[in-house]
Design a protein around this motif. Structure first.
Motif, short mmCIF file in Angstrom:
data_model
loop_
_atom_site.label_atom_id
_atom_site.label_comp_id
_atom_site.label_asym_id
_atom_site.label_seq_id
_atom_site.Cartn_x
_atom_site.Cartn_y
_atom_site.Cartn_z
N CYS A 52 0.87 -1.18 0.00
CA CYS A 52 0.00 0.00 0.00
C CYS A 52 0.91 1.23 0.00
N PRO A 53 0.81 2.12 -1.00
CA PRO A 53 1.72 3.26 -1.09
C PRO A 53 1.72 4.15 0.15
N ALA A 54 0.56 4.29 0.82
CA ALA A 54 0.46 5.19 1.97
C ALA A 54 1.01 4.57 3.25
N THR A 55 0.76 3.29 3.46
CA THR A 55 1.16 2.64 4.72
C THR A 55 2.35 1.72 4.55
N MET A 56 2.67 1.36 3.28
CA MET A 56 3.75 0.43 2.94
C MET A 56 3.50 -0.97 3.51
N GLN A 57 2.26 -1.26 3.88
CA GLN A 57 1.91 -2.62 4.31
C GLN A 57 1.87 -3.54 3.09
N VAL A 58 2.32 -4.78 3.28
CA VAL A 58 2.23 -5.76 2.20
C VAL A 58 0.75 -6.13 2.01
N LEU A 59 0.31 -6.12 0.78
CA LEU A 59 -1.11 -6.35 0.48
C LEU A 59 -1.43 -7.84 0.49
N LYS A 60 -2.41 -8.23 1.28
CA LYS A 60 -2.88 -9.61 1.29
C LYS A 60 -3.75 -9.86 0.05
N SER A 61 -4.33 -8.79 -0.46
CA SER A 61 -5.18 -8.89 -1.65
C SER A 61 -5.02 -7.61 -2.46
N LYS A 62 -5.03 -7.74 -3.78
CA LYS A 62 -4.93 -6.57 -4.65
C LYS A 62 -6.30 -6.17 -5.21
N GLU A 63 -7.33 -6.66 -4.61
CA GLU A 63 -8.69 -6.32 -5.06
C GLU A 63 -8.97 -4.84 -4.79
N LEU A 64 -9.56 -4.18 -5.77
CA LEU A 64 -9.92 -2.76 -5.64
C LEU A 64 -11.43 -2.67 -5.45
N VAL A 65 -11.83 -2.11 -4.32
CA VAL A 65 -13.25 -2.01 -3.99
C VAL A 65 -13.72 -0.57 -4.19
N PRO A 66 -14.69 -0.32 -5.10
CA PRO A 66 -15.18 1.04 -5.31
C PRO A 66 -15.71 1.65 -4.02
#
Length: 418
Positions: A52-66
């Motif tokens: 995540c660009p803002a938190t730099m957390q590794v993403l468990k999922s790359k799903e984008l939710v509107p």
């Protein structure tokens, strides 16, 4: 656009994308809970990032939710600042359309619902990104639906919107052969009249962009001799293109028309039609009176003139128009290397290959000999150098009274004084 509003009003910070810092148009949230503009975060993920660009957390999922709630808030805010500091914001540019909504719009249009309004929203959707344009271009049946709109509607306002969407996705269509078949199929059948609709926009369209769009569509489907013949035989089409290269027209229209005329004017039959439509006179005006014409326009005008002057009828009209011959001579060394090549080819064909005396005299009167000598000393191409040498041989014979030219060796590396 919405981002222009930020020049005049304070934008709530949570309306801005953390990546682009622009007002979000299609807000989507990651699994971390942070919301980004769809285009920005998609580009980040497509680059191979998994955080995540803002938190730099590794993403468990790359799903984008509107983020529908935030989207509605941005829309309400946009509507509330339609007029700010005396500057009106284009409301059409404030429409935020997601891919899911674009898909729904297309389905409703197929059911003949709110076509004009939906097309306007799809225009906004296409402006958002190249990815959106590709999405529509690859959407099953969408291109066919647009062609169907061209095929059956004669409302200019509606047709202009169809053309605008068409042009925005044109580069993403990929298979122009299939598009050509769609637009030109059964062209002799009155029930299939796409070309008439396109010609209507070309004649009556209120937007320069839509008229340029028509020309781009036509040029895209002019793929072979058959399609070029069909296009050139459409009543009024060639005439309209010739009218559009008038100096009074918008430069983008002039350039697009020149490009299209060049693309479809490969056969002698079409060139003869253009000659009868006085294309040479119009090109002369561009070359003589278009002081502010762009380099691209001059290059295209000379290229088209070279094509139509390659036939006896065109060459005769060109050679008998001393002002046109002089205009071509004046473009040598003044515009670009491409323009120089077209100009020299035109002059070489008329003066050397066909030995037209009227054209030769016009070149001499326009101080053409000096310009050709200068051209030979320049860094021109071998072909231009050879044609320039041929021209000097001709003028040496026809200008025996000039002692310098009568003894000039075309292989010299110096310019002889006059």
């Amino acid at each position: 656009m919405v981002r222009d509003v930020s020049l005049y009003v304070t934008v709530p910070s949570f309306f801005r994308c953390p990546i682009s810092l622009d007002v979000m148009k299609s807000p989507v949230s990651l699994c971390t809970g942070v919301t980004y503009d769809r285009t920005s975060i998609q580009r980040w993920l497509d680059s191979g990032n998994n955080t995540c660009p803002a938190t730099m957390q590794v993403l468990k999922s790359k799903e984008l939710v509107p983020n529908r709630t935030l989207q509605r808030l941005i829309q309400i805010w946009s509507d509330s600042v339609q007029t700010q500091n005396g500057t009106r914001v284009d409301s059409a540019a404030n429409v935020v359309v997601t891919r899911e909504e674009a898909e729904a719009l297309v389905k409703e249009m197929r059911a003949q619902k709110e076509k004009i309004d939906h097309l306007s929203k799809l225009i906004c959707f296409s402006k958002e990104s190249e990815e959106n344009c590709e999405f529509l271009a690859k959407f099953e049946g969408f291109v066919e639906m647009l062609v169907g709109f061209l095929d059956g509607d004669k409302d200019v306002n509606f047709l202009e919107r169809v053309v605008r969407v068409f042009v925005m996705i044109l580069n993403k269509v990929g298979d122009y052969k299939a598009l050509r078949l769609l637009i030109l199929k059964q062209s002799n059948d009155a029930s299939h009249d796409c070309l008439s609709s396109l010609l209507l926009v070309l004649r009556q369209g209120r937007s320069v962009n839509s008229r340029v769009g028509v020309i781009k569509i036509i040029e895209a489907i002019a793929l072979d001799a058959e399609s070029k013949q069909i296009l050139s035989e459409k009543e009024g089409f060639l005439l309209e293109l010739v009218k559009l290269i008038s100096l009074e027209k918008d430069p983008s229209l002039i350039e697009a028309s020149l490009s299209c005329l060049t693309a479809i004017s490969m056969s002698k039959r079409v060139k003869i039609k253009l000659i009868n439509l006085k294309i040479i006179g119009e090109l002369r005006k561009l070359l003589t009176e278009g002081q502010n014409a762009s380099v691209s326009i001059i290059e295209k005008a000379l290229k088209l003139l070279e094509m139509v002057a390659s036939f006896r009828e065109g060459r005769a009209e060109f050679c008998n128009d001393a002002a046109c011959v002089e205009a071509v001579m004046n473009k040598v060394l003044k515009v670009s290397s491409e323009a120089t090549e077209h100009a020299v080819m035109i002059l070489w064909s008329a003066c050397y290959l066909f030995r037209d005396r009227v054209a030769q005299d016009a070149v001499v009167k326009s101080n053409g000999l000096t310009k050709i000598l200068l051209l030979m000393q320049s860094n021109c191409s071998p072909g231009v150098r050879q044609m320039s040498g041929d021209l000097l041989k001709i003028f040496r014979v026809t200008s025996m009274s000039n002692s310098c030219l009568s003894s000039y060796d075309t292989k010299t590396t110096h310019i002889m004084p006059f």
